[in-house]
Design an enzyme around this catalytic site. Structure first.
Site, PDB file in Angstrom:
ATOM      1  N   GLU A  70     -18.884   5.682  -1.465  1.00  0.00           N
ATOM      2  CA  GLU A  70     -18.184   5.171  -2.640  1.00  0.00           C
ATOM      3  C   GLU A  70     -18.974   5.346  -3.931  1.00  0.00           C
ATOM      4  OE1 GLU A  70     -18.654   3.481   0.135  1.00  0.00           O
ATOM      5  OE2 GLU A  70     -16.631   3.384   1.012  1.00  0.00           O
ATOM      6  N   GLN A 119     -13.588  -6.565   5.308  1.00  0.00           N
ATOM      7  CA  GLN A 119     -12.594  -5.729   4.648  1.00  0.00           C
ATOM      8  C   GLN A 119     -11.896  -6.484   3.509  1.00  0.00           C
ATOM      9  OE1 GLN A 119     -12.573  -2.550   6.395  1.00  0.00           O
ATOM     10  NE2 GLN A 119     -14.241  -3.744   7.292  1.00  0.00           N
ATOM     11  N   PHE A 162     -15.347  -2.424  -1.451  1.00  0.00           N
ATOM     12  CA  PHE A 162     -16.268  -1.297  -1.608  1.00  0.00           C
ATOM     13  C   PHE A 162     -16.376  -0.883  -3.074  1.00  0.00           C
ATOM     14  CE2 PHE A 162     -15.986  -1.942   2.600  1.00  0.00           C
ATOM     15  CZ  PHE A 162     -14.990  -1.293   3.322  1.00  0.00           C
ATOM     16  N   ARG A 207       0.825  -1.214   0.000  1.00  0.00           N
ATOM     17  CA  ARG A 207       0.000   0.000   0.000  1.00  0.00           C
ATOM     18  C   ARG A 207       0.858   1.264   0.000  1.00  0.00           C
ATOM     19  NH1 ARG A 207      -2.838   0.568   5.893  1.00  0.00           N
ATOM     20  NH2 ARG A 207      -1.199  -0.352   7.190  1.00  0.00           N
ATOM     21  N   SER A 243      -5.340   4.350   5.129  1.00  0.00           N
ATOM     22  CA  SER A 243      -5.307   2.901   4.896  1.00  0.00           C
ATOM     23  C   SER A 243      -4.760   2.574   3.519  1.00  0.00           C
ATOM     24  CB  SER A 243      -6.711   2.313   5.020  1.00  0.00           C
ATOM     25  OG  SER A 243      -7.245   2.551   6.294  1.00  0.00           O
ATOM     26  N   ARG A 275      -1.981  -5.157   0.601  1.00  0.00           N
ATOM     27  CA  ARG A 275      -1.910  -4.184   1.684  1.00  0.00           C
ATOM     28  C   ARG A 275      -0.521  -4.134   2.311  1.00  0.00           C
ATOM     29  NH1 ARG A 275      -2.203  -4.309   7.369  1.00  0.00           N
ATOM     30  NH2 ARG A 275      -3.410  -2.637   8.347  1.00  0.00           N
TER      31      ARG A 275
END
Lengths: 280, 327
Positions: free
Chosen positions: B65, B128, B90, B17, B44, B174
């Site tokens: 979103e 998530q 999302f 990330r 994040s 991530r």
């Protein structure tokens, strides 16, 4: 396009005449092709005519003209109304209306940005157009350009959360170059508003979201519409919503305020009466 | 391209990330048409770097979103190159209709990055994670779908997206993750990369399990099995020619992805293979089940995504390949 310095009565007369032609086109298409959302298309005629023949800067010969104002029909099921106005304004030939909803047509059942000159966004899946228009309005601010962005939504459509997300962003970004218009005709799908979640107090909701609210008791009154858009232009720092109280199916007596004519086949006796009433 | 072997434990790691955030910042410095539309999550997904340096080119819509995608579409219409960074879940689920209508069907030049793609999302659990985003996005007719294996592939994918005219969806992980490539790496649309030659079986990878796949190839070698390794970051369009050619010359596949075995990269490869040169194939991925909150290594073991699992799948496929050749 009607020059804005002409006498007011001349302007209203000319616009009224255009509305009549547009209604004829809508009813003719409904009758000949037996398809389309009659109620939702007829209720927005005056709003669209004022926008395309008075309020907005557009060039029918150059739909992507760099300086154009932006219009999005977020309540995409009013497509036939939009097409009739675009044809009248010269974006494409009236003969295209004969191909509405047929294979290969540039006139899809709901507005199509790729196929139809003058359509900025493919809509029909409700709740999305206001966000897009927030985007075009923000772009204008970033680029310091003076084109304006207009979005026409439905009252039923306002049940979608997406609309309120866009409403929050519009006020956050002080989009005084954005005007939302609500076709507040009180009927959605085939049902009256009584069984749906209540939108009221509608005007208060928009004020709470930071918008300037202009409520028009008669969304078919050309003078009121012209005045409403004029007030919106003078409003600084916050976006404006024009809540236009309209009549679903306006212009055809048996369709007016009748949920059955949200979308219904126009044929037989009904077709004859409708044609008579609009002067076909 | 031939990537020399390095055992998993010896590989350097780098944060996926972080490379996303830094990569976008670098692109933003070079091209001022690039803007960002954020729906929170800036810390994040590391969109914060771009936002801090270019606050005037950052639009923040908050946790919304669907609005993010619509706003990005409007900006794209007026000539900007909007990047929307959010969690893969999302983007691909909550905003799927908006992506379909406003971006894909309307063909607006919006770039969507689904961070936290797959299951390795910092022990945060199912809400998530997402295991179906590739499946959703590649079924959109105009969408380009890219998965990324390491920090260099992330940066290359971003750079590609910025100059490509059309909707793009990029999957990014991530965490700190093994590095495979280097700064010479270039992304090529619709092209697979042969990282290791082999004549017995082909291990096809898309996404961040690449280092596991390379490890598996080395383990297979010690068992006398010659495994090729092919990396395919371009899931849509996929390198059909390479798949067909490998099916003809090698004739046994294992696909590997940080995604469900349904409808993702393995599905895409299977579609090509079934219609051209049908060969024995096994898909390594999440087996149509939900994952959970746990450290990455535990999840990899639970869902049979480890190098050993890839080896075992390869052995099964080879058995079927050999059985076929006997008949």
């Amino acid at each position: 396009m009607i020059k804005q310095n002409k006498k007011k009565e001349d302007i209203i007369k000319r616009l009224t005449h255009i509305c009549g032609k547009v209604r004829k086109n809508i009813v003719w298409t409904l009758g000949e092709l037996g398809t389309g959302h009659s109620g939702p298309s007829l209720s927005i005629v005056e709003i669209l005519v004022v926008l395309y023949f008075y309020e907005m800067k557009v060039d029918p010969k150059e739909p992507n003209w760099h300086q154009r104002d932006i219009f999005v029909l977020s309540k995409g099921h009013g497509a036939l109304g939009l097409y009739a106005v675009l044809a009248e304004r010269g974006f494409f030939s009236h003969s295209e209306l004969e191909t509405f909803e047929s294979l290969g047509s540039i006139l899809q059942g709901h507005p199509d940005a790729r196929l139809t000159p003058g359509v900025e966004l493919s809509t029909g899946s409700l709740g999305q157009g206001l966000s897009f228009t927030v985007g075009t309005a923000i772009a204008a601010k970033l680029q310091k350009r003076d084109y304006r962005s207009y979005c026409l939504i439905g009252d039923g459509e306002s049940q979608e959360g997406n609309i309120w997300e866009a409403a929050m962003s519009a006020s956050k970004y002080h989009l005084d170059n954005l005007v939302c218009i609500v076709d507040y005709n009180g009927i959605q799908g085939g049902i009256t508003k009584i069984v749906m979640p209540s939108l009221e107090p509608f005007a208060d909701k928009w004020r709470a979201f930071g918008w300037n609210v202009i409520e028009l008791s008669d969304g078919h009154n050309l003078s009121l519409l012209i005045e409403g858009f004029s007030q919106a232009r003078k409003t600084m720092n916050i976006p404006t919503i024009i809540i236009a109280h309209t009549i679903k199916g306006k212009g055809v007596s048996f369709m007016e305020n009748n949920p059955e004519w949200h979308s219904n086949k126009l044929e037989g006796e009904y077709k004859i009466r409708a044609y008579e009433e609009v002067g076909l | 391209m031939n990537v020399p072997h390095l055992s998993l434990s010896k590989r350097q790691t780098a944060s996926l990330r972080e490379s996303l955030g830094k990569g976008l910042l670098e692109l933003g410095r070079k091209n001022n048409k690039i803007v960002m539309v954020n729906a929170d999550l800036t810390n994040s997904v590391k969109s914060i770097y771009f936002s801090k340096e270019f606050p005037d080119r950052t639009i923040e819509v908050g946790i919304a979103e669907q609005n993010m995608i619509g706003v990005a579409s409007g900006l794209a219409k007026m000539g900007y190159i909007p990047f929307c960074l959010t969690f893969a879940r999302f983007a691909s689920k909550r905003a799927a209709d908006q992506i379909s209508m406003c971006v894909d069907y309307s063909r607006n030049n919006v770039k969507i990055v689904g961070a936290y793609a797959g299951i390795f999302t910092g022990r945060q659990g199912v809400s998530q994670q997402t295991i179906e985003d590739t499946a959703t996005m590649r079924a959109m007719p105009n969408m380009t779908v890219i998965d990324t294996a390491d920090v260099y592939e992330v940066k290359a994918a971003l750079a590609f997206a910025a100059q490509y005219d059309g909707p793009v969806y990029i999957r990014v992980g991530r965490d700190e993750w093994p590095v495979v490539f280097d700064e010479t790496y270039r992304f090529n649309l619709g092209k697979g990369q042969v990282l290791r030659e082999g004549s017995d079986i082909v291990l096809l990878n898309s996404g961040l399990l690449l280092s596991y796949v390379l490890e598996a190839a080395e383990l297979l070698k010690s068992r006398g099995i010659n495994a090729a390794v092919v990396n395919m970051p371009s899931v849509k369009p996929i390198d059909r020619d390479m798949i067909v050619s490998l099916a003809e010359t090698v004739g046994a596949f294992v696909t590997v992805e940080n995604h469900s075995i349904l409808g993702g990269f393995g599905g895409a490869v299977s579609e090509v293979v079934c219609e051209t040169v049908p060969v024995p194939i096994e898909r390594i991925g999440i087996r149509d089940e939900y994952s959970e909150s746990a450290p990455n290594e535990d999840l990899a073991r639970k869902h049979k995504l480890t190098p050993i699992d890839i080896v075992e799948a390869s052995v099964r496929v080879l058995r079927r390949k050999n059985d076929r050749s006997k008949t």
